[in-house]
Each structure stands twice: as C-alpha cells, then as structure tokens.
Design an enzyme around this catalytic site. Structure first.
Site, PDB file in Angstrom:
ATOM      1  N   SER A 540       0.818  -1.216   0.000  1.00 45.68           N
ATOM      2  CA  SER A 540       0.000   0.000   0.000  1.00 45.68           C
ATOM      3  C   SER A 540       0.851   1.263   0.000  1.00 45.68           C
ATOM      4  CB  SER A 540      -0.950  -0.043   1.208  1.00 45.68           C
ATOM      5  OG  SER A 540      -1.980   0.908   1.072  1.00 45.68           O
ATOM      6  N   ASP A 825      -4.787  -4.241  -3.078  1.00 45.63           N
ATOM      7  CA  ASP A 825      -3.900  -3.862  -1.983  1.00 45.63           C
ATOM      8  C   ASP A 825      -3.600  -5.072  -1.091  1.00 45.63           C
ATOM      9  OD1 ASP A 825      -2.874  -2.770   0.456  1.00 45.63           O
ATOM     10  OD2 ASP A 825      -3.753  -0.835  -0.070  1.00 45.63           O
TER      11      ASP A 825
END
Length: 957
Positions: A540, A825
């Site tokens: 992320s 993610d």
C-alpha cells in the site's frame, strides 16, 4: 545523532532491560518512573485446534528432531546453526539479560518437521524479527524455516499416462425439489474442466423424487494433474434451474481396473442420495511428457491455424421492399406517402469457435462488405487433453437501412447451418483442406493446420530466485560486508558468503505510511544500517515511497534529505488540480489508450492516474523494469512490491494469494509461476506468450498496490465498525464432508475428501453478491491461465487444502483456472509483506518491520502468526494483553521542542487518517521526524540484532 532529549511526540520508545526470564521489551509511560512488560512472545508447542493433515508418505517413519527452547542455557539449537550461547545473546538483543522467547516447535511444525530432505533444503532461516510500530520495538526469535519437498526449485519434465474414465449416472433417491405444487424435475450436470471444454448433463426426469438416468459419459484424463469431478443436481424450472446440491469428487480415489459404484449422501435427514458408477482404465494413448514444479503442470499446447477457401462466397443482395403501411394494411391498399421503403444489404459470415480455447469465437466474412475489412484467417490455442472440436456456423447478416427521414439502421442475423471438425482427426504439422457440410446444401472449405507447441515456456516455473535477483545478491553481499565492518566495528570485513540477509518491511497506511517510511529509511541511513539491508518491501502506502525513491538509481548512496523535501512539497500541496479540466482530459485520454490496447479499464486505473498526480504532479513515464538499473550493481536494496490476488466475493483475510512485483519479475510464490516484468500486461496461455503488450507505466501498478478502496461492503463494515455483517452467515451455503467409503480406499494424503455444497437459494446468493462483491476490483490478464494443478499440489506448503472448506481445497476454482487476476492492496490480507520475506529461497536472517497502523499495532504480527501456522512456517506465538502498551518518557527541554512534540498521531481529529492525502508542512515534518527518531533511539537494539544474525551465518558456514 538525535539525543534522548529531542521531543518527538507523546509516544516514544525507550527500551529498558528486565530481569532474568522475561521475554519482552519494555516501554516506559510518559511521566512514570516504573516499567511494565508490553508484549509477551511465546513459542507454542501445543497442538493447534485445527485439524492436522496426515503425514506425507515421504515423511513416514522419519523421527522428528529434538527441540530445544531458545531460552535454554545449554545445548545447541538443532537445525539452525546457532551456537549454544545464541539464546542468551537473543535475550540481550531483546533488551533483557534473561531467557529469550522459547523456540519450541509450533503445531504447524509438527505437521512437517524432522525430514532430512527438508533440513537439507533449509539453507537459511529467519532468526530475528525486529518489529516497530509508531511506539515500540520488539525483537522476535524465529526457529528454522524449511522447504516443502513437494515443490521443486526448478521445473522438471515428467512423463505420465492417460486414463479412460467412464462415468455412469445411475439414479437419485428421495429428492426434494424447490417447487411447492410438484415434485422435482431433476437432471445432473457433470463438469471436469481438466478433461472437458464444457459441462455435460443428463436428460431431465420430470416430476419425480426418484429419477433414474443410467447415462454414460466418457472422459480422457491425464495422470499428472488433479482431476476433480463436479456433479451438480438441478431442479429444472420454466425460467431456469435451481441448484440443489454440488458434489466435488477427487478422481484420485479411483483405481484402474476396479469398477467403483458410489452412493453420495446429499441429505442425511431426508436420506437424499445420488448413485454414480465409475470405471477407470489405462488408455491406449501413449504417455506424454509435461513440465511441472510440483504445484503446476504445463502440458503441450495445440495451435490450430487456418483460412477460408473455395467459392462459397454469397453475393450482396440489394433490393427494395415495400413494407406494410399504417394499420397493418398491405402496401397496395394505402397511400404511397404512408409507405416505409427499406433497402437490404446482406452478406454471410462464418463463426469459428473451439470450446476451451484461449481465443473467443471468431467471425470471418465469406465476402468482404464494402464497409468492413475482416481477415480470412483464424488461430486457436487449446489444451489437446480437452478433446475439443472446431465448431463452424454459417450466419447471414442483413443490414436494413430505412429510407424514411429517421434513416435508422437495423441488423438482422440468422443461422443458416452448422458443422465441425474434431481436432484429434487433424494430422500434426501438415496443412489439410477440409470441406465441412453445414446443412441444407451449404458447405464451406477450410485449410487447417494443427501444430503442437515446443517444450519451451515463456514464463518461469520454479521456486528458486530469478537470475536477476541472484546476480543482485552476489553483488549486494559485497556492499553488506563492508557496511557490517563499519557498523559493528569489526577489524575486518566478514566473508561475503557469510553475511546475513536483512529485510526491511513497510506496512500500509496511505500517505501516512509513505511519509513515515521516509523517516525510517533516513534513520537507518544515518546509522549506516541502510547498506546492510538486502531487501526493501512494502504494501500500500509504503510502495508509493519505495517506487518514488527508486527513480534515482543511487538513492541509498546519497542523503535522503532531497527526496524527503520533494515528498513534503507533494504531500503538502493542494490536490484540487487533480480535478482540473486539463487533468480530467488527460485521464480520459490515458484510459482510452489503455482500453484500446485491450486492457479492461477500471476505477483502479483511474486511481493510479490520481496517485501519479499526487506523487509527481506531472506525467511519469517510468516503468517498474526501469528499476533494474537501481539494483544492477547491488548499490541499493532489492525492492519487492506486494499485492494480493483475491476472489471478487471472498474477503482478503479468508483467501488471498500474494503476488510480488520486482524489477525483474512478477509472480506468485504460491504457485512458483513468474513472468518478466516487461511482459506483465501481455497475454499468456499454457505458459506461452500469445500476445505481446507494452509494459504498463508504474502509476498503474501504484494504483493496484494501494487500492485500499477495492473492498466489499462486508470488508468496509469490518474495517470501520470492527464487526463483519453477521447476517450474511445465514445466507451462505454449507460445505459438508461426505466421504463414507474410506474402507474402499488406501490412505492417500494428496487426495481431497469428497465435499458437498448446498446453496441457500437465489435470494441468498443475491444478498451475498451485493455485500461481498468487489465492484471496484481490476481485471488483469492471468499469466497462469491454462496451467493445471499437479496431482499432489495439496502437499505444497503454501496451500491449506487440509482445511476442507478453504478455497485451496477447490482446485477447479483456483487461479490457473480463471481468465483474469484480481489484484488489490496487500493490506486486505496482511498489512505488511511478511509472506514474501519469509520465503525460504530468500533465506532472510533478520526482518525489520515498520508498522505505521494507527490502531491495533500488533495485529500484523498476529495475522502473520496465523498465516504461518496454517502453512507450517515457524513463527513465534504472539500474545498481547490489554493495557500492556505504554507510552515511554521523552525528555523535552526547550519550549520549541515541547511545541513540536505536542501532537497526537491517532484519534478522531488526527490529520494522519487513511483518506487524508494532504498534510501541513509541520504535520509532515513531525511524522517523518518521529519515524526517524524511533530508529535512532534503538541503534543498540539494531546493532545487537545484526551481531546475532552475523554470528548465526558464520556458525552455520
């Protein structure tokens, strides 16, 4: 060096030693003169509560090694190379003089421990994890990690036989349908995707609770792959069919030459059952060679090429037709002005399709219309095991142009005939003309050539490191050796072959994580530790920092002050320009180009362009493969960007497959399948490159790596409220184990038990689709498409198929059987890339984990522990007691220091929330300084960990 007097907020780390026997670091509360333990780390030797899979045949009879706790003062730690004094050293590194975390075997180790083959494969293991949150450091001792003997470091060629399978669906008993006023109208659908291009089904027996079919179906299966037959019982209705039950039967249960009649119990309460008879025989088809790494199997690919031939091209038909006028009267009975006159132009097309092929059905014109220019050639790629055919249909398309003022255009299609060619009837390597009858006097001539692909693959199949990474390691060891001499004050540089492998991990957290990682890296650089790091990985927001600094090929060799100032300028600038007219036009243009090149455009692609503006405020032409220059001489740590492949209707915590992105390769460690980074967006089938596409710009990858918004409603509710949508459990179908024929089968740990799935109904499925689907997930070309799972894949360490309800136990639904990847993610699984750092082939000795989460600071460790326990990867047991987290004392002297340090990271009014992408300059500086200080303040802890890792390497030879 920042001294202890520097004020950097209300939550700082000051580790202090405890007495003998306490396995933890300590944090001192602000204004307090006493200390409390904040985290206890234990290595559990008890049996886990989940079922333990049976021992693999190759491990039968192998005695487990004796286990010695890390806290033991005597003896040596078997299998690790640690000397007898190492446990005490570990305790000192952790901040205490007493015993270190116990090193007893985890329950998952009991599943696979002790194999001499595994011990031989385990060249190195992670010995320490230094874990830092915004407030604390923890050093964990890890037992040795081993490789599963099932998976191969390199792909091998194996020869396996074919088998002929006969499935006879006999009857069903006591079936209860979904209709209230009548009995069930039953039929059975059979689906064996490893041997058939499409499902087949029995006839429908109407209005009967005890239907009988006695229908026989034939398949040819290959012995190298996992063949699981799906038997689905349906109740046919006027508007569709209701699924009553789904059975998954592993054909590994069958033995050649032994007919087997099996009664599947569908419902114990109502005694519902399905009776099926199986006959398996060795095929007359010669055995074939496959390429496998023990998890995936690559079979030869059949390519069908051809062209249309002959004189069957129909002429255009141009004519004027007087249609009916007003009120439906014939045209002769109405005024001319009420007539609508049409001009028809007709031409014929051939539709070609190969069920199970990579390509979609293709349309070829028998005569080129003026307004089109379609090719007359066709190509298909298919697995020859599927015994497919070339299906041919003749269609006539009428373009109807209305001559009235509205001038509307209509297209009318009608099928004139159909035929086909069985692919197995085509000779290999020789072009052949075939005349195919299409019915009613229609025929078409085709020139067709069938070729079998060569054994060379365009993807890498194996569990070793790629050549680029291995060459990097050879060069990086020289850098690390010199850095260790300087950092540890050694008289001479250690041998480059004995230097420890250090990995730095950055968690997710959006802009907060990106900014904080700058500070952590700056602290490591100031201490001279950065050159001792071999791997730098993140998920992320941390990937945004890493991918940005790697634009400079020598970034770690120069001060990070410049990149941090640039990052501050971007973070602290207004983001309103991202929505300007010029930017919106830029987005539309870029997404249009991406779509025209064949990509499936999604919100994640738009998000990538927004990130590009946030980070650079201009077009960034950089690509991930450009970063090869930054590691070509070993001058920087090797970057690993993490993402996970998910299912659109399963939470990331329940199922996620880690995908790593590096300058040289992109791939799945779980499957041992990798493609060159330059080819990530290209199209692959059965391990062969079919269509080359340009490598995507890195902004699109940054959008994938940081796509925290690609969540389902259930996940959003879980993250925001802390609870999942509990009512969904009542809408989920049930999965039961229906094996009742164990006496007829030899114990086989690689066999999947028969499972029965019972759905709840259409309404429940609709509710699940709404609440669990990821409407914003992106679709990416699946480079593992067309590969099959090995017959023994369940023994691979990365698979948890021993949990009968886990998706890994459903091979027909795993990634190689899917058309697309759904990459999101990595934080949806674990908010730190531990699984990629714990791979045995990377042989990491020390992990420095930086967690920038605001809440639940040890959740990452707990989730990593569960991940490792399920897969038999040794990892300490994490136990966090309520109230154990304390705020340490930080002395502030000047008013300026007090003002600068007077801020709160977490809370309802924090400026560092996930959705905040713009900070004030002071907010950015505070966050970076805090992360930097936490590293500098623990210099001795890090130095001690490096000493222990070096000792371990040298002791292990």
């Amino acid at each position: 060096m920042i001294t202890r007097q520097l004020s950097l907020g209300t939550r700082m780390l000051v580790p202090d030693p405890l007495g003998e026997g306490v396995n933890c670091l300590l944090l001192r509360k602000l204004g307090s003169s006493h200390f409390r333990p904040h985290l206890q780390i234990q290595q559990s030797s008890s049996t886990r509560h989940t079922p333990v899979p049976p021992v693999r045949p190759e491990l039968q009879g192998v005695q487990p090694e004796s286990r010695v706790a890390l806290g033991s003062r005597q003896g040596s730690l078997l299998g690790t190379g640690l000397p007898s004094h190492a446990p005490g050293a570990l305790a000192r590194v952790a901040g205490g003089q007493g015993a270190a975390p116990p090193g007893g075997s985890t329950a998952a180790e009991e599943r696979e421990e002790g194999s001499s083959l595994e011990a031989l494969a385990a060249q190195a293991a992670v010995s320490l994890v230094a874990y830092q949150t915004s407030t604390n450091w923890v050093t964990l001792g890890l037992p040795p990690r081993t490789c599963s003997p099932v998976s191969c470091l390199l792909a091998l060629r194996e020869t396996h036989p074919y088998y002929d399978l006969q499935v006879k669906v006999l009857r069903a008993r006591n079936i209860r349908g979904t209709d209230l006023l009548s009995k069930a109208d039953c039929y059975v659908q059979l689906w064996l995707p490893t041997a058939s291009p499409s499902p087949t089904q029995t006839r429908t027996v109407a209005n009967c609770s005890d239907p009988e079919w006695n229908e026989v179906f034939h398949y040819q299966i290959h012995g190298a792959v996992k063949n699981v037959l799906e038997l689905t019982l349906y109740d046919k209705d006027v508007l569709g069919s209701d699924q009553l039950s789904l059975l998954l039967f592993d054909l590994r249960s069958l033995r050649p030459g032994q007919p087997h009649r099996h009664t599947f119990l569908l419902d114990r309460q109502d005694s519902q059952e399905l009776q099926v008879e199986f006959v398996l025989e060795k095929s007359q088809v010669p055995a074939s060679e496959v390429i496998t790494n023990g998890v995936l199997v690559v079979q030869p690919c059949l390519r069908i090429q051809g062209t249309l031939g002959g004189d069957e091209r129909a002429p255009h038909r141009d004519y004027v037709k007087a249609d009916q006028g007003w009120n439906g009267l014939p045209s002769e009975g109405v005024d001319f002005l009420s007539l609508e006159v049409f001009k028809h132009r007709g031409y014929r097309q051939i539709q070609l399709a190969v069920p199970g092929a990579y390509e979609k059905p293709q349309l070829l014109p028998l005569k080129y219309p003026v307004e089109q220019s379609l090719p007359s050639t066709f190509t298909f790629h298919v697995n020859p095991v599927l015994s497919s055919s070339l299906d041919i249909e003749l269609w006539e398309k009428l373009m109807v142009l209305q001559s009235s003022p509205s001038a509307e255009l209509e297209a009318q299609n009608s099928k004139l005939g159909e035929g086909g060619i069985v692919l197995s009837s085509l000779p290999l390597g020789r072009e052949e003309q075939r005349i195919v009858a299409l019915g009613e006097g229609q025929e078409v001539t085709l020139s067709v050539k069938a070729e079998m692909s060569s054994g060379d693959l365009d993807l890498r199949l194996g569990f070793d490191l790629c050549d680029g990474e291995q060459e990097f390691l050879d060069k990086r060891k020289q850098v690390v050796s010199k850095a260790l001499q300087k950092v540890l004050g050694l008289s001479e540089a250690p041998d480059s072959g004995q230097v420890p492998v250090v990995a730095v991990l950055g968690s997710g957290g959006g802009t907060r994580a990106m900014s904080s990682l700058y500070g952590s890296l700056a602290g490591l650089q100031e201490l001279g530790f950065l050159d001792t790091v071999t791997y730098l990985s993140g998920v992320s927001g941390s990937t945004w920092c890493i991918s940005t600094i790697y634009k400079n090929p020598t970034w770690s060799q120069v001060a990070l002050q410049g990149p941090m100032e640039c990052a501050q300028a971007r973070v602290c600038s207004s983001k309103m320009g991202a929505l300007s007219k010029e930017q919106l036009q830029y987005y539309a243009q870029e997404l249009g180009v991406r779509e025209s090149s064949g990509h499936s455009v999604s919100l994640i692609d738009l998000w990538g362009l927004l990130i590009e503006y946030f980070l650079y405020q201009e077009e960034n032409a950089a690509k991930l493969s450009d970063q090869q220059e930054a590691v070509s001489q070993g001058q920087n740590p090797y970057p690993i960007y993490a993402s996970v492949n998910v299912r659109t209707n399963i939470s990331g915590e329940d199922f996620a497959e880690w995908c790593e992105f590096t300058p040289y390769e992109v791939g799945f460690p779980k499957y041992g399948a990798y493609v060159p980074t330059e080819l990530f967006s290209s199209e692959f089938f059965m391990g062969r490159l079919l269509k080359l596409r340009p490598e995507p710009r890195i902004c699109y990858l940054q959008g994938v790596w940081g796509s925290a918004f690609a969540a389902s409603l259930d996940e959003i509710f879980l993250k925001t409220a802390g609870l999942s949508l509990g009512f969904l459990d009542s809408h989920r179908g049930s999965v039961d184990i229906t094996d009742d024929c164990q006496k007829l089968q030899q114990p086989d740990p690689a066999r999947l038990r028969t499972r029965l799935f019972t759905p709840q109904g259409p309404f429940s499925q609709a509710v699940l689709d709404i609440c669990t689907s990821r409407f914003t997930s992106a679709e990416t070309f699946n480079f593992t498409r067309g590969l099959c799972l090995h017959k023994d894949y369940v023994a691979g360490r990365e698979f948890v198929a021993w949990k009968d309800t886990h998706p890994d136990a459903f091979p027909n639904e795993l990634t190689p059987m899917k058309d697309c990847l759904y990459l999101v993610d990595g934080g949806f699984a674990i908010n730190s890339p531990f699984p990629l750092a714990l791979l045995p082939q990377r042989a990491v000795d020390l992990i420095l984990s930086f967690d920038y989460s605001l809440d639940a600071p040890f959740e990452v460790l707990q989730m990593t522990e569960k991940y490792c326990r399920d897969r038999g990867i040794p990892f300490p047991k994490i136990e966090v007691c309520p109230g154990d987290l304390e705020e340490p004392l930080v002395e502030r002297q000047t008013a300026e220091e007090k003002a600068f340090g007077d801020f709160v990271i977490s809370g309802p009014d924090t400026p560092y929330g996930m959705m905040n992408f713009t900070y004030k300059p002071e907010e950015f500086d505070r966050l970076v300084a805090l992360s930097r200080y936490n590293v500098l303040n623990n210099a001795e802890t890090l130095r001690g960990a490096l000493c222990l890792a070096l000792d371990r390497r040298q002791a292990g030879g």
